[in-house]
Design a protein around this motif. Structure first.
Motif, mmCIF file in Angstrom:
data_model
loop_
_atom_site.group_PDB
_atom_site.id
_atom_site.type_symbol
_atom_site.label_atom_id
_atom_site.label_comp_id
_atom_site.label_asym_id
_atom_site.label_seq_id
_atom_site.Cartn_x
_atom_site.Cartn_y
_atom_site.Cartn_z
ATOM 1 N N PRO A 281 -21.604 38.002 -7.409
ATOM 2 C CA PRO A 281 -22.055 37.170 -6.195
ATOM 3 C C PRO A 281 -22.902 37.934 -5.255
ATOM 4 C CG PRO A 281 -19.892 38.189 -6.445
ATOM 5 C CD PRO A 281 -20.474 38.438 -7.502
ATOM 6 N N GLU B 183 -23.610 30.866 2.784
ATOM 7 C CA GLU B 183 -22.575 30.366 3.716
ATOM 8 C C GLU B 183 -21.886 31.593 4.212
ATOM 9 O OE1 GLU B 183 -18.115 28.660 2.949
ATOM 10 O OE2 GLU B 183 -19.861 28.473 1.379
ATOM 11 N N THR C 217 -24.767 30.525 -2.001
ATOM 12 C CA THR C 217 -24.093 29.666 -2.649
ATOM 13 C C THR C 217 -24.682 29.421 -4.014
ATOM 14 O OG1 THR C 217 -24.873 28.121 -1.226
ATOM 15 C CG2 THR C 217 -22.921 29.066 -0.512
ATOM 16 N N LEU D 293 -23.287 31.313 -6.833
ATOM 17 C CA LEU D 293 -21.846 30.927 -6.997
ATOM 18 C C LEU D 293 -21.928 29.659 -7.787
ATOM 19 C CD1 LEU D 293 -19.959 31.838 -3.742
ATOM 20 C CD2 LEU D 293 -20.419 33.158 -5.837
ATOM 21 N N GLU D 294 -22.816 28.563 -7.413
ATOM 22 C CA GLU D 294 -22.659 27.239 -8.011
ATOM 23 C C GLU D 294 -23.317 27.494 -9.280
ATOM 24 O OE1 GLU D 294 -25.072 24.900 -5.387
ATOM 25 O OE2 GLU D 294 -23.727 25.018 -3.789
ATOM 26 N N LYS E 116 -22.888 30.121 -11.276
ATOM 27 C CA LYS E 116 -21.694 30.697 -12.004
ATOM 28 C C LYS E 116 -20.541 29.718 -12.266
ATOM 29 C CE LYS E 116 -18.775 34.723 -11.404
ATOM 30 N NZ LYS E 116 -19.430 35.728 -12.102
ATOM 31 N N ALA E 117 -20.134 28.847 -11.350
ATOM 32 C CA ALA E 117 -19.376 28.018 -11.522
ATOM 33 C C ALA E 117 -19.732 27.162 -12.562
ATOM 34 C CB ALA E 117 -18.811 27.203 -10.257
ATOM 35 N N PHE F 225 -14.451 34.082 -4.085
ATOM 36 C CA PHE F 225 -15.608 33.841 -3.181
ATOM 37 C C PHE F 225 -15.698 32.228 -3.558
ATOM 38 C CE2 PHE F 225 -16.659 38.193 -3.834
ATOM 39 C CZ PHE F 225 -16.803 38.493 -2.738
ATOM 40 N N HIS F 226 -15.073 31.936 -4.737
ATOM 41 C CA HIS F 226 -15.395 30.352 -5.147
ATOM 42 C C HIS F 226 -14.199 29.796 -5.874
ATOM 43 C CE1 HIS F 226 -17.835 26.663 -6.714
ATOM 44 N NE2 HIS F 226 -18.614 27.043 -5.646
ATOM 45 N N GLU F 227 -13.761 28.687 -5.320
ATOM 46 C CA GLU F 227 -12.431 28.001 -5.905
ATOM 47 C C GLU F 227 -12.763 27.214 -7.233
ATOM 48 O OE1 GLU F 227 -13.305 27.557 -2.774
ATOM 49 O OE2 GLU F 227 -11.860 28.034 -1.520
ATOM 50 N N GLU F 228 -14.157 26.976 -7.436
ATOM 51 C CA GLU F 228 -14.399 26.171 -8.855
ATOM 52 C C GLU F 228 -14.549 26.934 -9.680
ATOM 53 O OE1 GLU F 228 -17.702 23.137 -10.737
ATOM 54 O OE2 GLU F 228 -17.667 23.452 -8.309
ATOM 55 N N VAL F 229 -14.819 28.363 -9.485
ATOM 56 C CA VAL F 229 -14.828 29.492 -10.585
ATOM 57 C C VAL F 229 -13.560 29.850 -10.997
ATOM 58 C CG1 VAL F 229 -15.681 31.845 -11.234
ATOM 59 C CG2 VAL F 229 -17.275 30.322 -9.892
#
Length: 1330
Positions: free
Chosen positions: A857, A878, A891, A894-895, A897-898, A934-938
């Motif tokens: 991240p 963010e 972000t 992160l996206e 990665k998700a 850092f990211h719920e979807e991950v």
């Protein structure tokens, strides 16, 4: 003599006035040193002047008086002499600089620097430095005076004429001449000379970098002891830390770090000394920052290592600095240090002087000190609220008084302190002591705006917003005044946009306070209406920029949109979500039609944008008027202005997303033709592209059967855009084509040959940088089309696409090329389409996928109070505030990665044991991501991957794949189980937590007890107990909100939605217990016993029906899977089940009657005593009004299934004939397919056995049996297993010949054409559809 004293006083007064006016102000001692140089040098010069005058008069013309010669000498001295003295001084300073550079290690280097840094006397000011500089300056002045004297004596004949003129001018008025020469002339000239000399002597002569580096090296070579013993070297080091040269600054920072570690006392005391006495503003500011860092920020802190004397010095001098420092920015930095230091030491009695000093400051009537004290109180409130609680009464009085201070700085500081106390005090009664400050705070905002201090007013508004976020109910008593004041600001066009937006933000924040103050703002309908209108007016901040119409890219899509426009959209969305449709829709109905009919295109545009923004929050109310909403959008689609048509597409698309699939089902006949008409207008490509985007929204939330009638026209329109549209239009058309194909599924096959060649052409030829996104979207479309048509049709093109992807992957794509991320998703779709045929390509897609899943991240952590940086304006960043830290996260990383993590999960799910070669590597990557906060979807993807990876290894072991065995599966399970349990304990998001529970359930289902011993379930039991406890706390919070005075129907709906989320979580918990009980049976009872108190609480009176349902379902599982558990809990279970059959909630009735059926089947010895009562309850459910309605259908069918179990196993304990007739009359089951298969198989068994209870007396029930069997068969395999279906066909064929023809005719008449065809095919021996 008195004259000389008067002249000296005038000169000193002038220099004092100059000090008072200068910025920054010199400390008194430094100023005294500077002036002392002038006093001493002036006295010496005066003596020299007298001597020269005497000599000149003696050797010159005796007709000339000494007084006249003094004037001549004085005039020459103050002109030529002054210039000569300054010149000599400058020369000496330069020479000393050069010597310091040339001889850094010389013992004279420090002396050279003392002379070179004229006006700098060290920290604190040192007499030795002053003496050296005094000697240098006095020498220069005497030398200049002697040179001027020689000049006067040497040219005495020429100058005597000037002296004679002076004598003649005054004649015999010698006294007057004396006054002029000794008073008037020196007064003017001395004042001018004194001011000029002060400028020269106070000027900071910058020492060259080379000299400073040389000194630093010399100090460093001597070690820390030499630095510790030389405050001048420390001062020089601090100066170098301010250098713009990176190397110098870094070297000084290293030196400071070493000094801090080795000489803590010296470092702290030196920083304090520089803070208090340095003449350089930047140096004092840096020392304030460094002090805060070393005392409160560093880990470990320097404070505990300091000696008591130095600690006392630091505390004392910090307070003295607050008292005496004149620069506000430095005072604020010192206040930060004081507050944070106090936070760590005050509770232990480490700073008893602080609070008395603070109260002394606020009572001092000196605005600067009052402001400083209030700033400290503001921060102490955050750290030491409990300690300060005893002073709340005094503080309240101080704050109210300060809020009315004439000083704006004081009032703003008072607002900061007030806001901090209100936020930190948890007891409402203590907060209410500050209620009187609310009107005063509103008055401060008004005063700041009236006086033109908008920046300060914005700070004040932000403080009110913080209060509203933390404790919105605190503002309830003054809600009318707050709303009125904020609306006045929002409606003031003369104010800055930022000011108006902050006032609107405060109002929206109060609207959103649903958890802490439910329904509060809805009690002010008049203000809500005004606010809604104001937000609509914000949407008018838009222009028709010509660049917007350029559709080569989305670069100018926001061109012409002002700040208020964007902010107004956001606020409308948040307002609708917070207040709900019952409040917002009537406002929209009142204002939007008029706007839509207005002649100004901006107003029509605003109406449609508003519609799009409020849709998500008003779904339930808007669904009641779908036709009217579509009317407004269609009116916009035919508007003459392109931007209004664009807004209509935006509204339609958003409505399709938020109100679908109801909207699509009701209005498809108008929506799709309207959008296709706009797509055909090639004069406005931007609108074309947005119409295509609306088609995406339509098809993403549309039932498959709606699309076929429009596919011909829709595909033709999209192909037209692909072949003739601009690049942005083509991109939109590709996305729309992909979405339509995804929705149409196999209905798209007829268009495959038209579409796929064009898509391949784009993919192969759109290779330049400007068309990178077009190529990526073509790849996306190809993959979705492939999924729609299936592997048989797509197989050949799939191979070509994979080859092309391999070629693209081998190329070095630009970092910002979207093709890479699109390939990740396309690969997963191709895998779904091709199944195990994708395995040869797995090695191609995995390397970039694994790399993306391991992306780190991009996170930056800074102080929350730090100045804004570039990241604040970056849309891809963010920002999260946590305490006093600001976390900035990019972000886009992160996206990506998700996406990669989701794709890995997809591959494992689709390929099963085929994914085994990557199981170990992917598990190692994904397991740490369970705590990737850092990211719920991950986290969600990581959780979902765990059972899929375990299943892959398990199946590989079962199939004997090389390297795979159950020992590996056991090791893998032992590896992932503890981290999952640990992550569950810390998971903050309910949705992710539900996924974790689902993963645990799947793992239990996969693993045999030998792989996951019952002992390992202990950790899981602890986590489930924590989930139940947290659920109970949330339930209590919702109950408290329901009791709030402003609670209303809108809030009741919101709570219902929250209850649904809670029920989903508890459902998943129940599924875990079901899996455990099914796998472990009685072995799980010790762990279940720990949960029973919490589970039993779900059955208490007053609990929600869904909570009761969940508890009863767990009871059902105990009865079904645990023989010993059944005995243990039977006495509690039976009354609950019997009572549940009469519950008003259908779901509770369903699980209760299911439990009775389980009891009848699996625990007959316990069922027989209650058989009669149980059957009575079942029959009540069958015959109750509305028992076959949508709401009760599942409960009724479960009652039928339970009645069948009783009939088959306990027929002798009940009236078999009556039960059999009632049971048969209730068949077939069509809603609960699981129970349908079991019950219909039971019917076949009983008929085959010629059971009289079912056949009836003289086989009178045969006709009903035929109708039931025929109806079941007409549904294919949906309601019956294949083997039982074949037995049904045999029975029907046997009975058909023995029954009157009208029986079969009656059966055929009840069936739909498709069902009749299915039944006839089954009777003809053809296989049934799935």
């Amino acid at each position: 003599m008195p004259t000389l004293v008067a002249l000296a006083c005038v000169a000193l007064g002038t220099l004092w006035w100059k000090r008072v006016k200068e910025k920054p102000q010199r400390p008194v001692r430094v100023w005294g040193f500077d002036i002392s140089k002038q006093v001493v040098s002036t006295a010496a010069a005066h003596l020299c002047g007298l001597l020269i005058a005497i000599l000149a008069s003696q050797r010159g013309n005796h007709a000339v008086s000494e007084c006249a010669w003094y004037f001549v000498a004085f005039a020459v001295d103050t002109s030529l002499g002054m210039a000569l003295a300054v010149g000599l001084h400058t020369l000496v300073v330069r020479l000393c600089r050069r010597r310091a550079e040339a001889l850094p290690a010389s013992p004279w280097a420090a002396w050279y620097l003392k002379v070179a840094e004229c006006g700098s006397y060290g920290t604190p000011p040192q007499w030795r430095r002053f003496a050296v500089q005094l000697a240098e300056w006095t020498s220069c002045v005497i030398t200049a005076r002697l040179v001027c004297g020689s000049f006067v004596i040497g040219l005495r004949q020429q100058l005597s004429g000037l002296a004679i003129l002076l004598d003649r001018g005054f004649g015999r008025h010698t006294t007057l001449e004396l006054v002029f020469v000794m008073l008037v002339c020196p007064l003017g000239m001395n004042l001018l000379q004194a001011l000029l000399q002060d400028i020269v002597l106070k000027r900071k002569h910058a020492v060259p970098a080379a000299a400073k580096e040389a000194v630093t090296e010399a100090v460093g070579s001597g070690g820390q002891q030499q630095l510790a013993g030389d405050p001048n070297a420390f001062s020089l080091m601090v100066s170098q830390m301010l250098s713009p040269q990176n190397e110098q600054r870094r070297a000084a920072e290293v030196l400071f770090s070493e000094a801090k570690k080795a000489q803590g006392d010296f470092t702290a005391s030196s920083l304090v000394a520089l803070l208090r006495h340095s003449q350089q503003l930047d140096a004092r500011a840096l020392c304030a920052v460094l002090l805060r860092k070393v005392l409160t920020k560093d880990d470990p802190s320097l404070w505990p290592t300091l000696s008591p004397n130095v600690q006392a010095l630091v505390k004392s001098e910090l307070l003295n600095c607050v008292r005496e420092e004149q620069d506000r920015s430095i005072v604020k930095k010192v206040c930060d240090t004081v507050s944070e230091l106090a936070a760590g030491i005050m509770e232990g009695g480490g700073w008893p002087e602080l609070l008395p000093f603070m109260f002394q400051c606020v009572q001092s009537r000196q605005p600067r000190m009052v402001e400083a004290a209030l700033l400290v109180f503001a921060q102490l409130a955050r750290y030491l609220a409990d300690t300060l609680r005893q002073y709340l009464g005094t503080l309240h009085s101080v704050l109210v008084t300060s809020l009315g201070s004439p000083s704006l700085d004081v009032t703003l500081a008072a607002m900061r302190a007030t806001s901090a106390f209100i936020q930190e005090l948890e007891d409402p009664a203590e907060r209410d002591q500050f209620q009187a400050t609310v009107p005063a705070q509103l008055g401060v905002v008004a005063r700041l705006l009236n006086e033109g201090e908008e920046t300060s007013a914005q700070d004040a508004l932000e403080l009110l917003i913080e209060v509203a976020e933390a404790h919105p109910r605190f503002l309830r008593r003054h809600l009318t005044e707050v709303a009125a004041a904020m609306l006045q600001i929002v409606e003031a066009p003369a104010l800055e946009d930022a000011t108006r937006q902050l006032a609107a933000e405060l109002l929206v924040t109060l609207c959103e306070a649903r958890e802490k103050a439910p329904g509060m703002m809805r009690k002010l309908p008049q203000f809500i209406g005004r606010f809604f209108q104001s937000l609509l007016s914000f949407l008018l901040d838009i222009e028709d920029d010509p660049r917007w119409h350029n559709a080569d890219s989305d670069r100018y899509e926001s061109e012409g949109e002002g700040e208020r426009y964007e902010f107004g959209q956001e606020c409308l969305d948040r307002m609708a979500l917070a207040l709900g449709g019952n409040t917002v829709v009537p406002l929209a109905s009142a204002y939007l039609p008029a706007l839509l009919a207005d002649g100004d295109w901006r107003r029509r545009h605003a109406a449609l944008i508003c519609l799009a923004q409020i849709a998500e929050g008003c779904v339930k109310v808007m669904t009641k008027n779908l036709s009217g909403l579509v009317d407004m959008c269609l009116q916009g689609l035919s508007d003459p202005h392109a931007k209004v048509r664009w807004a209509a597409c935006q509204a339609l698309g958003q409505l399709c997303t938020d109100l679908g699939p109801d909207l699509q089902e009701a209005e498809h006949a108008r929506i799709l033709p309207g959008l296709m008409a706009v797509m055909g207008d090639f004069s406005q490509p931007r609108v074309q592209a947005h119409a295509a985007a609306a088609v995406v929204n339509f098809s993403e939330n549309c039932e498959q059967e709606l699309l076929p009638r429009y596919l011909d026209a829709l595909i033709t329109a999209l192909l037209g855009l692909l072949q003739g549209g601009q690049k942005l239009v083509q991109e939109g058309a590709l996305t729309a084509m992909a979405s339509v194909a995804d929705c149409a599924k196999d209905n798209f096959i007829k268009f495959y040959d038209q579409v796929m060649p064009l898509l391949r052409h784009i993919l192969e030829n759109a290779t330049d940088r400007p068309h990178a996104l077009l190529r990526a979207k073509a790849l996306e479309c190809i993959s979705l089309v492939g999924m729609a048509v299936g592997r048989a049709r797509f197989r050949e093109d799939a191979a070509r696409v994979m080859q092309l992807m391999q070629t693209l992957q081998a190329q070095e794509l630009d970092p910002d090329d979207p093709t890479s991320s699109y390939m990740l998703q396309a690969g997963a779709r191709l895998c779904k389409c091709l199944g195990d045929e994708f395995l040869p390509y797995l090695g191609l897609v995995m390397p970039p996928l694994l790399a993306a899943a391991q992306l780190k991240p991009d996170v930056h952590i800074t102080d929350a109070g730090s100045d804004a940086d570039e990241a604040d304006d970056d849309e891809e960043v963010e920002t999260i505030y946590m305490g006093d830290r600001k976390i900035s996260i990019r972000t886009s990383v992160l996206e990506e990665k998700a996406t990669a993590c989701n794709m890995l999960c997809c591959y494992a799910d689709e390929l099963k044991d085929g994914f085994y070669p990557y199981v170990e590597q992917v598990t190692g990557i994904m397991l740490p991501l369970l705590k990737f906060y850092f990211h719920e979807e991950v986290r969600q993807a990581a959780v979902q991957a765990m059972p899929e990876l375990l299943r892959s290894a398990f199946l590989a072991a079962e199939k004997g794949r090389p390297g795979a065995d159950m020992g590996l599966v056991k090791r893998m399970l032992d590896f992932i189980w503890p981290p999952i349990m640990e992550a569950m304990a810390k998971e903050p998001d309910m949705e992710v937590l539900a996924s974790m529970l689902e993963a645990v359930q799947e793992i239990v289902d996969i693993a045999a007890p030998a792989l996951l011993p019952a002992e390992q379930l202990a950790a899981c039991t602890e986590r489930l107990r924590a989930v139940l406890a947290a659920s109970g706390e949330r339930r209590a919070e919702r109950h408290a909100r329901r009791q709030a005075e402003d609670f209303d129907a809108e809030e009741a709906e919101a709570l219902a939605e929250e209850n649904e989320d809670e029920e989903d979580l508890l459902d998943q918990l129940a599924s875990v217990l079901t899996a455990v009980l099914r796998k472990y049976g009685d072995s799980a009872l010790p762990f279940l016993a720990e949960l029973m108190p919490a589970l039993g609480a779900l059955l208490e009176p007053g609990r929600d029906p869904e909570e009761r349902r969940i508890a009863i379902c767990i009871l059902d599982d105990i009865l079904e899977h645990c023989p010993a558990g059944s005995v243990q809990y039977m006495s509690q279970a039976v009354p609950v089940l019997l009572e549940g059959c009469r519950d008003r909630n259908a779901n509770v009735r369903q699980c209760s009657v299911y439990g009775l059926g389980v009891l009848a089947e699996h625990r007959p010895e316990h069922f027989r005593p209650i058989a009669g009562e149980a059957v009575a309850r079942m029959l009540e459910m069958l015959t109750a009004p509305g028992s076959r309605g949508d709401e009760a259908a599942l409960a009724t069918e479960n009652a039928v299934a339970a009645l069948g179990r009783v009939l088959e196993r306990h027929g002798d304990a009940v009236d078999g004939a009556a039960v059999g007739s009632a049971w048969l009359a209730a068949l077939p089951l069509v809603e609960d397919r699981v129970e349908a298969r079991v019950t219909h198989a039971q019917l076949v068994r009983l008929v085959e056995a010629s059971d009289a209870r079912v056949l009836g007396q003289n086989n009178r029930n045969l006709a009903q049996i035929v109708i039931v069997l025929g109806t079941v068969l007409s549904r294919g395999h949906a309601l019956v297993d294949p083997a039982d279906a074949q037995r049904m066909v045999t029975l029907l064929q046997q009975m058909q010949s023995s029954l009157p023809p009208q029986v079969m005719s009656s059966l055929f008449g009840q069936l739909k054409p498709k069902e009749l065809a299915t039944l006839q095919a089954a009777m003809a021996g053809q296989s049934l559809a799935q």
